[in-house]
Write a protein that holds these residues in place. Structure first.
Motif, PDB file in Angstrom:
ATOM      1  N   GLY A   1       0.792  -1.216   0.000  1.00 23.38           N
ATOM      2  CA  GLY A   1       0.000   0.000   0.000  1.00 23.38           C
ATOM      3  C   GLY A   1       0.824   1.265   0.000  1.00 23.38           C
ATOM      4  O   GLY A   1       0.359   2.319   0.461  1.00 23.38           O
ATOM      5  N   ALA A   2       2.043   1.179  -0.547  1.00 26.12           N
ATOM      6  CA  ALA A   2       2.920   2.355  -0.561  1.00 26.12           C
ATOM      7  C   ALA A   2       4.049   2.118  -1.554  1.00 26.12           C
ATOM      8  O   ALA A   2       4.425   0.971  -1.821  1.00 26.12           O
ATOM      9  CB  ALA A   2       3.493   2.611   0.835  1.00 26.12           C
ATOM     10  N   PRO A   3       4.623   3.196  -2.112  1.00 24.98           N
ATOM     11  CA  PRO A   3       5.751   3.046  -3.035  1.00 24.98           C
ATOM     12  C   PRO A   3       7.030   2.658  -2.296  1.00 24.98           C
ATOM     13  O   PRO A   3       7.176   2.895  -1.094  1.00 24.98           O
ATOM     14  CB  PRO A   3       5.881   4.434  -3.662  1.00 24.98           C
ATOM     15  N   ILE A   4       7.971   2.078  -3.059  1.00 22.55           N
ATOM     16  CA  ILE A   4       9.247   1.646  -2.489  1.00 22.55           C
ATOM     17  C   ILE A   4      10.396   2.231  -3.305  1.00 22.55           C
ATOM     18  O   ILE A   4      10.236   2.600  -4.467  1.00 22.55           O
ATOM     19  CB  ILE A   4       9.372   0.112  -2.458  1.00 22.55           C
ATOM     20  N   ASP A   5      11.551   2.334  -2.667  1.00 26.35           N
ATOM     21  CA  ASP A   5      12.801   2.674  -3.337  1.00 26.35           C
ATOM     22  C   ASP A   5      13.700   1.445  -3.313  1.00 26.35           C
ATOM     23  O   ASP A   5      14.016   0.930  -2.226  1.00 26.35           O
ATOM     24  CB  ASP A   5      13.519   3.819  -2.618  1.00 26.35           C
ATOM     25  N   VAL A   6      14.110   0.967  -4.477  1.00 26.70           N
ATOM     26  CA  VAL A   6      15.006  -0.190  -4.559  1.00 26.70           C
ATOM     27  C   VAL A   6      16.429   0.267  -4.271  1.00 26.70           C
ATOM     28  O   VAL A   6      16.908   1.252  -4.853  1.00 26.70           O
ATOM     29  CB  VAL A   6      14.922  -0.854  -5.945  1.00 26.70           C
ATOM     30  N   ILE A   7      17.121  -0.436  -3.377  1.00 24.90           N
ATOM     31  CA  ILE A   7      18.484  -0.058  -3.015  1.00 24.90           C
ATOM     32  C   ILE A   7      19.502  -1.133  -3.380  1.00 24.90           C
ATOM     33  O   ILE A   7      20.706  -0.882  -3.320  1.00 24.90           O
ATOM     34  CB  ILE A   7      18.600   0.271  -1.509  1.00 24.90           C
ATOM     35  N   GLU A   8      19.031  -2.315  -3.783  1.00 25.37           N
ATOM     36  CA  GLU A   8      19.959  -3.385  -4.151  1.00 25.37           C
ATOM     37  C   GLU A   8      19.214  -4.433  -4.967  1.00 25.37           C
ATOM     38  O   GLU A   8      18.047  -4.716  -4.714  1.00 25.37           O
ATOM     39  CB  GLU A   8      20.540  -4.027  -2.880  1.00 25.37           C
ATOM     40  N   ARG A   9      19.901  -5.008  -5.944  1.00 24.43           N
ATOM     41  CA  ARG A   9      19.342  -6.080  -6.766  1.00 24.43           C
ATOM     42  C   ARG A   9      20.380  -7.187  -6.879  1.00 24.43           C
ATOM     43  O   ARG A   9      21.574  -6.916  -6.934  1.00 24.43           O
ATOM     44  CB  ARG A   9      18.987  -5.576  -8.174  1.00 24.43           C
ATOM     45  N   TRP A  10      19.903  -8.444  -6.915  1.00 30.09           N
ATOM     46  CA  TRP A  10      20.830  -9.554  -7.102  1.00 30.09           C
ATOM     47  C   TRP A  10      20.106 -10.752  -7.694  1.00 30.09           C
ATOM     48  O   TRP A  10      18.876 -10.783  -7.773  1.00 30.09           O
ATOM     49  CB  TRP A  10      21.529  -9.936  -5.799  1.00 30.09           C
ATOM     50  N   GLN A  11      20.891 -11.734  -8.093  1.00 32.53           N
ATOM     51  CA  GLN A  11      20.342 -12.972  -8.628  1.00 32.53           C
ATOM     52  C   GLN A  11      20.446 -14.073  -7.575  1.00 32.53           C
ATOM     53  O   GLN A  11      21.532 -14.411  -7.119  1.00 32.53           O
ATOM     54  CB  GLN A  11      21.088 -13.404  -9.892  1.00 32.53           C
ATOM     55  N   GLY A  12      19.306 -14.591  -7.175  1.00 27.92           N
ATOM     56  CA  GLY A  12      19.297 -15.749  -6.302  1.00 27.92           C
ATOM     57  C   GLY A  12      19.531 -17.015  -7.114  1.00 27.92           C
ATOM     58  O   GLY A  12      19.415 -17.016  -8.346  1.00 27.92           O
ATOM     59  N   VAL A  13      19.846 -18.094  -6.438  1.00 30.62           N
ATOM     60  CA  VAL A  13      20.109 -19.361  -7.122  1.00 30.62           C
ATOM     61  C   VAL A  13      19.926 -20.504  -6.139  1.00 30.62           C
ATOM     62  O   VAL A  13      20.209 -20.358  -4.950  1.00 30.62           O
ATOM     63  CB  VAL A  13      21.543 -19.380  -7.715  1.00 30.62           C
ATOM     64  N   TYR A  14      19.384 -21.617  -6.631  1.00 30.92           N
ATOM     65  CA  TYR A  14      19.345 -22.829  -5.801  1.00 30.92           C
ATOM     66  C   TYR A  14      19.204 -24.047  -6.696  1.00 30.92           C
ATOM     67  O   TYR A  14      18.818 -23.956  -7.861  1.00 30.92           O
ATOM     68  CB  TYR A  14      18.239 -22.769  -4.752  1.00 30.92           C
ATOM     69  N   GLY A  15      19.527 -25.199  -6.140  1.00 35.60           N
ATOM     70  CA  GLY A  15      19.334 -26.464  -6.832  1.00 35.60           C
ATOM     71  C   GLY A  15      17.857 -26.799  -6.884  1.00 35.60           C
ATOM     72  O   GLY A  15      17.121 -26.594  -5.923  1.00 35.60           O
ATOM     73  N   ALA A  16      17.409 -27.330  -8.040  1.00 37.97           N
ATOM     74  CA  ALA A  16      15.971 -27.503  -8.234  1.00 37.97           C
ATOM     75  C   ALA A  16      15.659 -28.730  -9.079  1.00 37.97           C
ATOM     76  O   ALA A  16      16.522 -29.285  -9.748  1.00 37.97           O
ATOM     77  CB  ALA A  16      15.386 -26.258  -8.905  1.00 37.97           C
ATOM     78  N   ARG A  17      14.407 -29.137  -9.007  1.00 39.71           N
ATOM     79  CA  ARG A  17      13.805 -30.119  -9.908  1.00 39.71           C
ATOM     80  C   ARG A  17      14.564 -31.442  -9.973  1.00 39.71           C
ATOM     81  O   ARG A  17      14.857 -31.970 -11.042  1.00 39.71           O
ATOM     82  CB  ARG A  17      13.655 -29.524 -11.309  1.00 39.71           C
ATOM     83  N   GLY A  18      14.863 -31.992  -8.825  1.00 40.68           N
ATOM     84  CA  GLY A  18      15.358 -33.359  -8.752  1.00 40.68           C
ATOM     85  C   GLY A  18      14.185 -34.316  -8.608  1.00 40.68           C
ATOM     86  O   GLY A  18      13.038 -33.962  -8.886  1.00 40.68           O
TER      87      GLY A  18
END
Length: 386
Positions: A319-336
């Motif tokens: 219900g309010a605007p945000i200011d982005v201060i950091e971005r990154w790429q997450g990663v994990y092992g998947a779909r076994g």
């Protein structure tokens, strides 16, 4: 090359590696941990830190999440970790999402004793001075916790070193594993027990055995932001979009209506695997995400269009605007072959792999169960063992 003896060698200092080290060390075993980075840098520090019980499917994952909950609480007290224990709020934005939450509370939640309450009316309006009153309902998951992962993982390693005399070898690459022996760039180490928790790296160690699981890697887009209108958020936040992703809800008949609604009205969410999660940090910021893309490898390039979708979802929910201060790429092992695998590779050698992004929720419990099985205290943990 030197030869050194201990009771357990652990490869990897992410949440699974630390979980196994903790489970062994508190039993009095002498433990050494090897990590090729100077500090944990993989999935375990790139996530939301949400240790969710509410979202876990009945069966092994729910059991492990409940076990992990107590272990997190104990470790937080021991090590002084920043932990929020007010639970989670899953908001229903549409009638279909509200219907699913009603069905969950009336059926599965009672059958499997999930600790939840459905908030509507004044109970919903009273949350955070009405900030979330534009939603139809909120499922309050009372057992859910949040840890600030990027600080908690190094703190946990330091605690294991100081209190339990676990020996850490950071910036150390493990080159070869054989029964009773691990060869590293810091020397040759010997132990009757070896546990490999190599995360989403399926090529460096035990590649042939791991390849039989046909695992993939999942890449995620993540943000850290500040609200322009301050909010002292103490809960993890989710929306009804998560109901088609988390096992506690996704197989309920009512989830089909949510899937159809997404497909018809917001196909970009389905195309990019987006469902909104928000976690508060100890510093008044918010971790926001996420999207999902799968493959044998993940390209390093994030899409600004995907970030903008997530920002829009977050601003609507908050219900309010945000200011982005950091971005990154997450990663994990998947779909076994299941949510996790415990592979008995050779005499005294186990590989433990997560195939979902739920390591923070179940990892401590999985480490406890695996070490117990190695020591003959109990059976090996399901769901996938070989």
């Amino acid at each position: 090359m030197s030869q050194q003896d201990c009771d357990l060698l652990v490869v990897g200092a992410g949440i699974l590696g630390l979980a196994h080290a903790y489970a062994a060390a508190k039993r009095g075993l002498k433990v050494k941990v090897f990590e090729r980075s100077h500090t944990p840098l993989g999935a375990s520090v790139r996530n939301f830190g949400q240790a969710l019980v509410t979202g876990q499917a009945p069966g092994p994952m729910l059991d492990l999440a409940r076990l992990s909950r107590g272990l997190w609480a104990g470790l937080a007290a021991e090590a002084g970790l920043s932990i929020k224990q007010q639970g989670s709020l899953l908001f229903a934005r549409t009638e279909a999402e509200e219907t699913l939450l009603e069905a969950f509370c009336a059926g599965r939640a009672r059958e499997y004793e999930y600790k939840v309450e459905l908030l509507r009316g004044s109970a919903l309006s009273d949350l955070y001075d009405g900030r979330f009153a534009h939603h139809r309902a909120a499922l309050h998951g009372l057992d859910d916790q949040q840890i600030y992962s990027r600080e908690a993982m190094p703190q946990l390693a330091k605690h294991l070193q100081q209190r339990y005399a676990v020996e850490f070898h950071f910036s150390t690459l493990v080159q070869d594993i054989q029964p009773g022996m691990v060869k590293t760039t810091s020397g040759v180490f010997r132990s009757p027990r070896v546990v490999v928790c190599s995360g989403h790296d399926y090529q460096t160690l035990l590649a042939e055995q791991i390849s039989e699981l046909k695992p993939q890697v999942c890449g995620l887009q993540m943000l850290r932001a500040r609200l322009k209108q301050p909010l002292q958020l103490q809960h993890a936040l989710l929306t009804g979009l998560s109901c088609v992703h988390y096992g506690a809800f996704s197989d309920l008949p009512e989830a089909d209506a949510i899937r159809a609604q997404i497909s018809q009205q917001q196909p970009e969410l389905e195309a990019n695997g987006i469902h909104l999660l928000i976690s508060p940090t100890p510093y008044g910021e918010l971790i926001i995400g996420d999207s999902h893309v799968y493959g044998s490898d993940i390209e390093p390039f994030n899409s600004e269009a995907v970030d903008q979708i997530m920002i829009s979802l977050a601003e609507h929910t908050l219900g309010a605007p945000i200011d982005v201060i950091e971005r990154w790429q997450g990663v994990y092992g998947a779909r076994g072959p299941g949510p996790f695998s415990v592979l008995r590779v050779d005499e005294g050698v186990q590989a433990v792999l997560m195939h979902t992004g739920l390591g923070m929720s179940v990892g401590l419990g999985l480490g406890e169960r695996t070490i117990a099985a190695m020591l003959g205290e109990s059976a090996w943990p399901g769901t996938q063992a070989a």
